[in-house]
Motif scaffolding. Structure first.
Motif, PDB file in Angstrom:
ATOM      1  N   ASN A 135     -10.534   7.914  47.994  1.00  0.00           N
ATOM      2  CA  ASN A 135      -9.630   8.748  47.490  1.00  0.00           C
ATOM      3  C   ASN A 135      -9.078  10.048  48.487  1.00  0.00           C
ATOM      4  O   ASN A 135      -9.454  10.064  49.630  1.00  0.00           O
ATOM      5  N   THR A 150      -6.040  12.411  44.668  1.00  0.00           N
ATOM      6  CA  THR A 150      -5.726  10.938  43.978  1.00  0.00           C
ATOM      7  C   THR A 150      -6.943  10.503  43.448  1.00  0.00           C
ATOM      8  O   THR A 150      -8.018  10.788  43.847  1.00  0.00           O
ATOM      9  N   GLY A 152      -7.371   6.875  42.507  1.00  0.00           N
ATOM     10  CA  GLY A 152      -7.469   5.343  42.515  1.00  0.00           C
ATOM     11  C   GLY A 152      -8.621   5.024  42.957  1.00  0.00           C
ATOM     12  O   GLY A 152      -9.950   5.635  43.231  1.00  0.00           O
ATOM     13  N   ASP A 155      -7.865   4.390  47.976  1.00  0.00           N
ATOM     14  CA  ASP A 155      -6.630   4.903  48.580  1.00  0.00           C
ATOM     15  C   ASP A 155      -6.756   5.512  49.835  1.00  0.00           C
ATOM     16  O   ASP A 155      -7.763   5.803  50.432  1.00  0.00           O
ATOM     17  N   TYR A 169       0.996   7.637  50.395  1.00  0.00           N
ATOM     18  CA  TYR A 169      -0.417   7.117  50.306  1.00  0.00           C
ATOM     19  C   TYR A 169      -0.302   5.260  49.983  1.00  0.00           C
ATOM     20  O   TYR A 169       0.539   5.272  49.314  1.00  0.00           O
ATOM     21  N   SER A 171      -2.436   2.720  47.837  1.00  0.00           N
ATOM     22  CA  SER A 171      -3.574   2.629  46.892  1.00  0.00           C
ATOM     23  C   SER A 171      -3.635   1.050  46.684  1.00  0.00           C
ATOM     24  O   SER A 171      -2.726   0.366  46.430  1.00  0.00           O
TER      25      SER A 171
END
Length: 245
Positions: A135, A150, A152, A155, A169, A171
């Motif tokens: 992340n 973030t 995810g 990422d 970014y 992901s």
């Protein structure tokens, strides 16, 4: 105001114009100081050194190696005031331009990649792998204000807007990647900009456009507001970086 023009560069040697000085070392150009005088690079084969050199027609051409302990160092980038931020030795580091005065920014060891310094020089956004997820995280240049940006699964490739409000970014979920943007202050949810992934993300100086290299190899410019396509460009062979002018 206008968004400017986007251009692609290739290797460190080609971008800097100092092929002879760089000799046989394959380096990647990682940035230039705010005054346009000094370039920054690391050696791609080993990632064990960071170098600086004068920009073309800016004086000395012999690269200078930063004074760092033996180890692996990745993704060096300049701060607006001419210091260097980089990952390595299980931490995120802030150092002077010569590497002598340096300090870790994180209180605990972590895998750190792709640091990006905010335009005001007050914070750094970087990629870190923790508990099986990769992340984006943010920390102040003084080591304070550490927080996750973030959430995810995978990422990467952060790019900061000049107005300091957003980070773009990539992901990836399973085998599907897309370009997103998220507010740096955590005030809202991430916004998906594209249906597919990319690399070398760079936001225009007025924060209106986003350029990136697509997975198919060309360069695409889209609206940073809603992701609508503005223009497609044929990227140079082996292009490794994009820049707005």
């Amino acid at each position: 105001g206008t968004s400017g023009q986007c251009s692609a560069s290739q290797s460190w040697a080609n971008a800097s114009g100092i092929n002879a000085a760089w000799r046989d070392q394959a380096g990647v150009w990682d940035g230039i100081t705010a005054d346009g005088r000094t370039l920054l690079a690391n050696i791609v084969e080993t990632n064990d050194t960071i170098w600086t050199a004068a920009a073309p027609r800016r004086g000395r051409t012999e690269p200078v190696r930063l004074s760092l302990p033996p180890g692996s160092y990745d993704d060096p980038t300049w701060t607006p005031d001419g210091r260097v931020v980089f990952g390595g030795q299980s931490n995120l580091w802030l150092a002077g331009a010569d590497g002598v005065e340096r300090k870790p920014l994180l209180r605990e060891k972590a895998i750190v990649m792709e640091p990006a310094v905010s335009p005001d020089g007050r914070s750094v956004v970087f990629v870190s792998q923790r508990q099986g997820s990769r992340n984006l995280w943010r920390i102040g240049i003084d080591g304070g204000g550490f927080r996750q940006v973030t959430f995810g699964r995978f990422d990467s490739h952060p790019a900061l807007s000049a107005d300091g409000k957003w980070v773009a970014y990539v992901s990836r979920v399973q085998d599907q990647a897309a370009v997103w943007k998220a507010p740096l202050d955590g005030s809202g949810s991430p916004v998906r900009l594209t249906a597919s992934g990319g690399s070398n993300l760079v936001i225009s100086p007025d924060s209106r456009l986003l350029a990136y290299n697509t997975d198919s190899g060309d360069t695409q410019i889209c609206s940073f507001d809603d992701g609508s396509i503005v223009r497609k460009l044929a990227a140079p062979k082996d292009s490794s970086d994009l820049h707005w002018s």
